[in-house]
Write a protein that holds these residues in place. Structure first.
Motif, PDB file in Angstrom:
ATOM      1  N   GLY A  84       0.746  -1.326  -0.172  1.00  0.00           N
ATOM      2  CA  GLY A  84      -0.089   0.057  -0.029  1.00  0.00           C
ATOM      3  C   GLY A  84       0.810   1.270  -0.004  1.00  0.00           C
ATOM      4  N   LEU A  85       2.034   1.258  -0.537  1.00  0.00           N
ATOM      5  CA  LEU A  85       3.007   2.384  -0.459  1.00  0.00           C
ATOM      6  C   LEU A  85       3.116   2.887  -1.964  1.00  0.00           C
ATOM      7  CD1 LEU A  85       5.337   1.259   2.303  1.00  0.00           C
ATOM      8  CD2 LEU A  85       3.843   3.180   2.526  1.00  0.00           C
ATOM      9  N   PRO A  86       3.372   4.181  -2.157  1.00  0.00           N
ATOM     10  CA  PRO A  86       3.945   4.646  -3.312  1.00  0.00           C
ATOM     11  C   PRO A  86       5.340   4.600  -3.689  1.00  0.00           C
ATOM     12  CG  PRO A  86       3.318   6.478  -1.930  1.00  0.00           C
ATOM     13  CD  PRO A  86       2.964   5.070  -1.144  1.00  0.00           C
ATOM     14  N   ILE A  87       5.853   4.435  -4.604  1.00  0.00           N
ATOM     15  CA  ILE A  87       7.370   4.454  -4.714  1.00  0.00           C
ATOM     16  C   ILE A  87       7.872   5.457  -5.910  1.00  0.00           C
ATOM     17  CG2 ILE A  87       7.078   2.212  -6.355  1.00  0.00           C
ATOM     18  CD1 ILE A  87       9.475   1.330  -5.440  1.00  0.00           C
ATOM     19  N   THR A  88       8.862   5.915  -5.520  1.00  0.00           N
ATOM     20  CA  THR A  88       9.415   6.968  -6.454  1.00  0.00           C
ATOM     21  C   THR A  88      10.836   6.514  -6.617  1.00  0.00           C
ATOM     22  OG1 THR A  88       9.859   9.190  -6.784  1.00  0.00           O
ATOM     23  CG2 THR A  88      10.233   8.544  -4.825  1.00  0.00           C
ATOM     24  N   ALA A  89      11.539   6.648  -7.837  1.00  0.00           N
ATOM     25  CA  ALA A  89      12.899   6.228  -8.226  1.00  0.00           C
ATOM     26  C   ALA A  89      13.512   7.556  -8.460  1.00  0.00           C
ATOM     27  CB  ALA A  89      12.539   5.373  -9.435  1.00  0.00           C
ATOM     28  N   SER A 143       6.573   7.829  -9.452  1.00  0.00           N
ATOM     29  CA  SER A 143       6.997   8.930  -9.773  1.00  0.00           C
ATOM     30  C   SER A 143       8.409   8.926 -10.136  1.00  0.00           C
ATOM     31  CB  SER A 143       6.939  10.087  -8.734  1.00  0.00           C
ATOM     32  OG  SER A 143       7.332   9.901  -7.429  1.00  0.00           O
ATOM     33  N   VAL A 144       9.197   9.692 -10.881  1.00  0.00           N
ATOM     34  CA  VAL A 144      10.578   9.728 -11.203  1.00  0.00           C
ATOM     35  C   VAL A 144      11.138  10.966 -10.585  1.00  0.00           C
ATOM     36  CG1 VAL A 144      12.281   9.409 -12.684  1.00  0.00           C
ATOM     37  CG2 VAL A 144      10.383   8.084 -13.228  1.00  0.00           C
ATOM     38  N   GLU A 145      12.064  10.897  -9.811  1.00  0.00           N
ATOM     39  CA  GLU A 145      12.830  12.087  -9.421  1.00  0.00           C
ATOM     40  C   GLU A 145      13.879  12.492 -10.258  1.00  0.00           C
ATOM     41  OE1 GLU A 145      11.655  13.490  -6.495  1.00  0.00           O
ATOM     42  OE2 GLU A 145      10.191  11.926  -6.667  1.00  0.00           O
ATOM     43  N   VAL A 165       6.446  13.376 -12.902  1.00  0.00           N
ATOM     44  CA  VAL A 165       7.735  13.505 -12.960  1.00  0.00           C
ATOM     45  C   VAL A 165       7.928  14.573 -11.935  1.00  0.00           C
ATOM     46  CG1 VAL A 165       9.741  14.740 -14.200  1.00  0.00           C
ATOM     47  CG2 VAL A 165       8.594  13.072 -15.124  1.00  0.00           C
ATOM     48  N   SER A 166       8.827  14.663 -10.927  1.00  0.00           N
ATOM     49  CA  SER A 166       9.411  15.398  -9.896  1.00  0.00           C
ATOM     50  C   SER A 166      10.682  16.039 -10.245  1.00  0.00           C
ATOM     51  CB  SER A 166       9.541  14.565  -8.541  1.00  0.00           C
ATOM     52  OG  SER A 166       9.902  15.447  -7.617  1.00  0.00           O
ATOM     53  N   LEU A 224       0.359  13.576  -5.782  1.00  0.00           N
ATOM     54  CA  LEU A 224       1.327  12.679  -5.933  1.00  0.00           C
ATOM     55  C   LEU A 224       1.718  12.008  -4.501  1.00  0.00           C
ATOM     56  CD1 LEU A 224       3.854  11.343  -7.193  1.00  0.00           C
ATOM     57  CD2 LEU A 224       5.107  13.202  -6.590  1.00  0.00           C
ATOM     58  N   CYS A 225       1.713  12.964  -3.421  1.00  0.00           N
ATOM     59  CA  CYS A 225       2.079  12.462  -2.034  1.00  0.00           C
ATOM     60  C   CYS A 225       0.736  11.632  -1.355  1.00  0.00           C
ATOM     61  CB  CYS A 225       2.567  13.503  -1.243  1.00  0.00           C
ATOM     62  SG  CYS A 225       4.155  14.251  -1.995  1.00  0.00           S
ATOM     63  N   ARG A 226      -0.169  11.629  -2.025  1.00  0.00           N
ATOM     64  CA  ARG A 226      -1.416  11.099  -1.355  1.00  0.00           C
ATOM     65  C   ARG A 226      -1.947  11.740  -0.166  1.00  0.00           C
ATOM     66  NH1 ARG A 226      -0.458   4.334  -1.917  1.00  0.00           N
ATOM     67  NH2 ARG A 226       0.067   4.502  -4.176  1.00  0.00           N
ATOM     68  N   VAL A 227      -1.911  13.018  -0.159  1.00  0.00           N
ATOM     69  CA  VAL A 227      -2.380  13.870   0.820  1.00  0.00           C
ATOM     70  C   VAL A 227      -3.561  14.918   0.231  1.00  0.00           C
ATOM     71  CG1 VAL A 227      -0.671  13.584   2.315  1.00  0.00           C
ATOM     72  CG2 VAL A 227      -0.434  15.341   0.885  1.00  0.00           C
TER      73      VAL A 227
END
Length: 403
Positions: free
Chosen positions: A222-227, A245-247, A274-275, A357-360
């Motif tokens: 249940g967690l988002p993941i960013t690379a 998302s991609v940093e 894209v961040s 994006l941050c789910r808030v």
């Protein structure tokens, strides 16, 4: 800067009517004519367009100012001190010293109107302790989302933060360990980076199998993941693996930038966010090898935007002198001046879009009934001149005025 003490903050429980000359709600609406945000118990209960004040409410009249949602920085490092050698400075401090520095960095961000930050790399999960502190005393710092130590290969980018993991099973185990500690997001280093000798930004650290394993495990939990991904192959593999998302997404080569149109199109089709790493203080000296690529990066992000990719701002605050922890307002000006964005689009990239994006986004990023009363007020009109964001008149965190 005088942040409200817990005693003062807890006493302010009455209804407030926060009024200014203009309001940008973080989405589409711009309001003139003395709009008023009515706040009760830390939440927005209404946004009035007639300047009227509810009976019994305490009026906070900010005059010729603009009300906006508190800003959201999607990529910070509170453990890095923004010095010329943030890695060395971190290594020289024990956990208590690091935590105190993180508190100070968070207060700096909050005073600039950055009311939500996503910390994408601390040491030893110290961000979790800080997140708990701010949850009990919201006037002390921004709403904090934390990734803990980023997952990286042995001796890979940011290995010194404590997140080393190798191979498919090692990556799965690392994701599980992070989830058990209670992180908000998983951060994985798909490529090398600028702060770690022996790694290279344009070269991949993990292959597609490891990235797929990390994504599958994060989403199962249940967690988002960013690379973190600079090189084109790392970006392509991260997107193919299904990250949220991609940093950076900078398409670095060994000595330049090479946009790959088919990968950009794949990002757009996939819905991956894209961040973009933006925000530098005036006069801040960008490393020469990055400065030499700025024109190419400007063109790259023009292509990414034209393809329809959602872009949010993540500053990477803390990694050096050009990027103090209150640098996010400068990113808005960069989007407008360098990339040619309309100011409203640039403001969305630091409010409603990163909140989603941050789910808030059910709590942050907009001025609307039911949202947290995280509010920034600035002099003048940032929709006419983004520099107005630098002239802060007030900051509210869950209705507590902290500046």
């Amino acid at each position: 800067m005088n942040l409200a003490s817990p005693d003062v903050a807890s006493a302010k429980r009455s209804i407030q009517a926060i009024r200014a000359a203009r309001l940008f709600d973080g989405d589409e609406t711009v309001v003139d004519g003395d709009p008023t945000v009515v706040v009760e118990d830390g939440r927005i209960v209404s946004v009035r367009h007639d300047g009227a004040v509810p009976s019994g409410a305490e009026l906070v009249d900010l005059g010729d100012a603009t009300l906006l949602p508190g800003l959201v920085d999607a990529h910070v490092h509170l453990a890095f001190d923004g010095s010329a050698d943030p890695v060395g400075a971190l290594a020289a401090r024990d956990d208590a010293q690091v935590l105190e520095g993180m508190r100070a960095a968070a207060r700096t961000a909050l005073a600039a109107g950055v009311t939500t930050v996503r910390d994408l790399g601390d040491r030893g999960y110290l961000g979790l302790r800080l997140r708990e502190e701010f949850a009990h005393d919201p006037a002390a710092g921004p709403h904090l989302l934390t990734a803990g130590p980023p997952i990286t290969v042995t001796r890979g980018h940011c290995w010194y933060l404590g997140g080393e993991a190798d191979g498919v099973e090692g990556v799965r185990e690392a994701v599980r360990a992070h989830a058990e500690r209670g992180v908000d997001v998983i951060k994985i280093m798909a490529s090398g980076g600028e702060l770690t000798p022996g790694t290279h930004s344009h070269l991949s650290q993990y292959g597609l199998d490891e990235l797929r394993a990390a994504v599958a495990e994060a989403h199962r939990l249940g967690l988002p993941i960013t690379a973190h991904a600079h090189g084109g192959q790392a970006v392509a593999d991260a997107v193919e693996a299904g990250v949220d998302s991609v940093e950076h997404c900078s398409f670095f080569t060994e000595d330049g930038v090479e946009a790959i149109p088919e990968i950009i199109e794949r990002i757009a089709r996939s819905g991956v966010v894209v961040s973009a790493t933006l925000g530098v203080i005036p006069g801040g000296a960008v490393p020469p090898r990055i400065a030499a690529r700025m024109a190419a990066l400007t063109d790259l992000f023009g292509q990414i935007r034209k393809a329809g990719v959602t872009i949010v701002c993540g500053t990477d605050a803390g990694i050096g002198p050009p990027k103090p922890h209150d640098v996010l307002p400068h990113a808005v000006g960069m989007l407008v001046r360098m990339l040619g964005w309309p100011p409203a689009d640039a403001l969305r990239a630091v409010t409603s879009l990163p909140a989603r994006l941050c789910r808030v986004d059910h709590r942050k990023g907009r001025l609307a009934p039911g949202m947290d009363a995280d509010i920034l007020a600035v002099a003048g009109d940032p929709l006419a001149d983004p520099a107005a964001l630098l002239d802060v008149r007030a900051v509210f965190r869950l209705g507590h005025r902290v500046r």
